[in-house]
Design an enzyme around this catalytic site. Structure first.
Site, PDB file in Angstrom:
ATOM      1  N   GLY A  57       7.906 -10.875  -4.679  1.00  0.00           N
ATOM      2  CA  GLY A  57       8.752 -11.112  -5.847  1.00  0.00           C
ATOM      3  C   GLY A  57       9.715 -12.262  -5.670  1.00  0.00           C
ATOM      4  O   GLY A  57       9.865 -13.117  -6.554  1.00  0.00           O
TER       5      GLY A  57
ATOM      6  N   ASN B 116      -0.295  -1.022   2.559  1.00  0.00           N
ATOM      7  CA  ASN B 116       0.058   0.364   2.260  1.00  0.00           C
ATOM      8  C   ASN B 116      -1.082   1.347   2.485  1.00  0.00           C
ATOM      9  O   ASN B 116      -2.266   0.992   2.422  1.00  0.00           O
ATOM     10  CB  ASN B 116       0.467   0.492   0.773  1.00  0.00           C
ATOM     11  CG  ASN B 116       1.757  -0.215   0.443  1.00  0.00           C
ATOM     12  OD1 ASN B 116       2.813   0.158   0.932  1.00  0.00           O
ATOM     13  ND2 ASN B 116       1.679  -1.242  -0.385  1.00  0.00           N
TER      14      ASN B 116
ATOM     15  N   ASP C 123      11.712  -3.633  -9.607  1.00  0.00           N
ATOM     16  CA  ASP C 123      11.270  -2.296  -9.190  1.00  0.00           C
ATOM     17  C   ASP C 123      10.453  -2.424  -7.901  1.00  0.00           C
ATOM     18  O   ASP C 123       9.366  -1.867  -7.774  1.00  0.00           O
ATOM     19  CB  ASP C 123      10.432  -1.658 -10.304  1.00  0.00           C
ATOM     20  CG  ASP C 123      10.189  -0.171 -10.057  1.00  0.00           C
ATOM     21  OD1 ASP C 123      10.879   0.419  -9.207  1.00  0.00           O
ATOM     22  OD2 ASP C 123       9.291   0.390 -10.722  1.00  0.00           O
TER      23      ASP C 123
END
Length: 515
Positions: A334, A227, A351
């Site tokens: 995840g 990112n 999330d």
């Protein structure tokens, strides 16, 4: 390959790093390389002079070196122009236009290299296959280096801007070696010092890795393997952003109290479980850890585990967002974590967002079945559905219907004041009743407010048949449709000013808002 990977990092803070953006980058670069191959082969047949090839490489090197200097300004100019002229497919059109303007020309020039080298290297048909094979092997080795070095070394270590400069410098150095070692006249030789001067100017002006160059009050700005990362503070809040154009990814409230965001609604999932001591909570997509922090602030006897794929985000959570040291965070995808773990939990918070898009592997029926397998009998899954939409067949309808194919009891609640929607899912038919009992007994004013807020907004969801699977989960296309809606709503006022008062009226309005 290095330029292609750099392109993805240059575009991601503005257009996301979704499969759509990657497709645009790969497609436009392949177009450029194909045209370069055709042109290079034709020019090599017409005039087999290596000098002209190296001139083209010098131009490509200087262009690539200039990308960190002007690239982000070009992207924002294109975005500003297109956002006022299109109503749909903004990411596709703006991303494609940016790629065409910034990257096609230098890669077209680099595409001329291989056919030219074939022409210069093949002396006879007897060894043509061997020569072409060696050239292609060298080309592949270079591509391997250009793939692994930016991803694992240069971009994490020094950022996207310097990565462009490094590889531009390599190209330029090769050309300098050729021209210096060749017998060339003065008119050819003078290109060398001129190109060096331009490259040094680009290094001086383009070494900054700031993508939000108009913001001067950032607490942190940098990059990780996954990112672009930005931290800034606004009053009582600390905000994490991974995208310049499309809002924030996480918000932390410095003082104890309701956040006014979806975390308040997610807090209601804990009392929905009923009686369980201690409550065991798993957060998939821990981010800056705001949900974990809020849980720790208001509840005792919790066992919280976070999972976050980006280790740099976890470090920022510790440094700037006061993530409690007692909350372990596992650096893992995840879904991969669920595959590897045998633990069961009372609450699982989902999330997980990669920038502004949902990872497709965490949006399918198979994924939510994995979540269900890791919930205790009365456990609750709570999901942050970002980018809500009222259009039929939107991404949240797909997600809710997919969850409904696994869980029999589903409730949703619209988060007031933002575009989030919270979904609660469980095999426990009494989770709404458990919440009501907890509200009746609650003495903490903040918790009472947050639980009541969720209860008032809760609606029973009756799932349809819009089910996503590992084989078919078009989350990028569905997400893009919602982004188009959000952009249209945001710029409607500015479009009206532009239509009524022209560019002068729009400029005056923007200057007033900035000041």
């Amino acid at each position: 390959m290095a330029v292609e990977l750099g392109a993805s990092r240059l575009l991601a803070p503005y257009f996301s790093s979704s499969q759509i953006v990657w497709t645009i980058i790969i497609g436009t670069i392949m177009i450029a390389m194909a045209l370069g191959n055709l042109y290079g082969g034709r020019m090599a047949d017409k005039d087999p002079n290596p000098d002209k090839l190296y001139k083209r490489i010098i131009i490509a090197a200087i262009w690539i070196a200039a990308i960190p200097v002007v690239g982000k300004y070009v992207i924002l100019a294109i975005s500003a122009l297109i956002i006022f002229t299109v109503n749909t497919n903004f990411l596709v059109i703006a991303g494609f236009a940016a790629c065409m303007i910034i990257f096609v020309f230098p890669l077209f020039l680099l595409g001329t290299v291989t056919p030219s080298l074939v022409k210069f290297s093949v002396d006879s048909l007897d060894d043509s296959g061997s020569v072409v094979g060696k050239l292609n092997a060298s080309n592949t080795i270079g591509s391997i280096i250009g793939t692994f070095v930016p991803t694992f070394i240069s971009i994490p270590a020094v950022g996207t801007a310097i990565t462009f400069l490094i590889f531009a410098g390599i190209l330029l150095a090769l050309c300098i070696v050729y021209f210096v070692s060749s017998k060339i006249n003065f008119s050819q030789a003078k290109r060398v010092p001129a190109s060096i001067v331009i490259f040094l100017v680009c290094c001086l002006l383009g070494h900054s890795n700031s993508f939000a160059f108009w913001q001067t009050n950032l607490t942190y700005e940098g990059e990780s393997i996954y990112n672009y990362l930005q931290v800034h503070e606004e009053g009582n809040q600390v905000i994490l952003s991974t995208n310049v154009l499309f809002g924030v990814q996480s918000v932390y409230q410095k003082d104890k109290g309701p956040t006014g965001l979806y975390y308040d609604y997610a807090m209601a999932s804990l009392p929905m479980v009923g009686t369980s001591e201690p409550l065991k909570i798993l957060i998939l997509g821990n981010g800056s850890g705001t949900f974990a922090t809020q849980c720790e602030r208001y509840y005792d006897n919790l066992d919280i585990t976070g999972v976050e794929i980006d280790e740099k985000i976890t470090q920022l959570a510790r440094d700037y967002f006061e993530l409690p040291e007692g909350v372990p965070v596992i650096t893992y995808d995840g879904r991969a974590y669920l595959n590897a773990s045998k633990d069961k939990y009372d609450v699982i918070m989902v999330d997980a967002y990669q920038d502004i898009t949902i990872p497709f592997q965490m949006s399918s029926k198979e994924f939510f079945q994995l979540v269900a397998d890791h919930l205790d009998e009365d456990g609750v899954m709570v999901v942050n559905l970002n980018m809500r939409s009222n259009s039929p067949g939107n991404i949240n309808d797909y997600l809710a219907d997919t969850i409904g194919a696994v869980f029999p009891n589903i409730y949703t609640a619209e988060v007031l004041g933002c575009t989030n929607r919270i979904l609660y899912a469980s095999f426990n038919p009494q989770m709404e009743e458990n919440l009501t009992k907890a509200i009746d007994k609650e003495t903490d004013a903040d918790l009472f407010y947050m639980m009541s807020l969720a209860q008032v907004g809760m609606q029973k969801y009756n799932p349809g048949n819009l089910i996503m699977t590992d084989d078919k989960a078009p989350v990028e296309l569905l997400g893009m449709k919602v982004i188009d809606e959000l952009i249209s709503d945001e710029v409607a006022y500015y479009k009206k000013i532009f239509n009524e008062e022209g560019i002068e009226g729009l400029t005056s309005l923007i200057l007033r808002e900035v000041n």
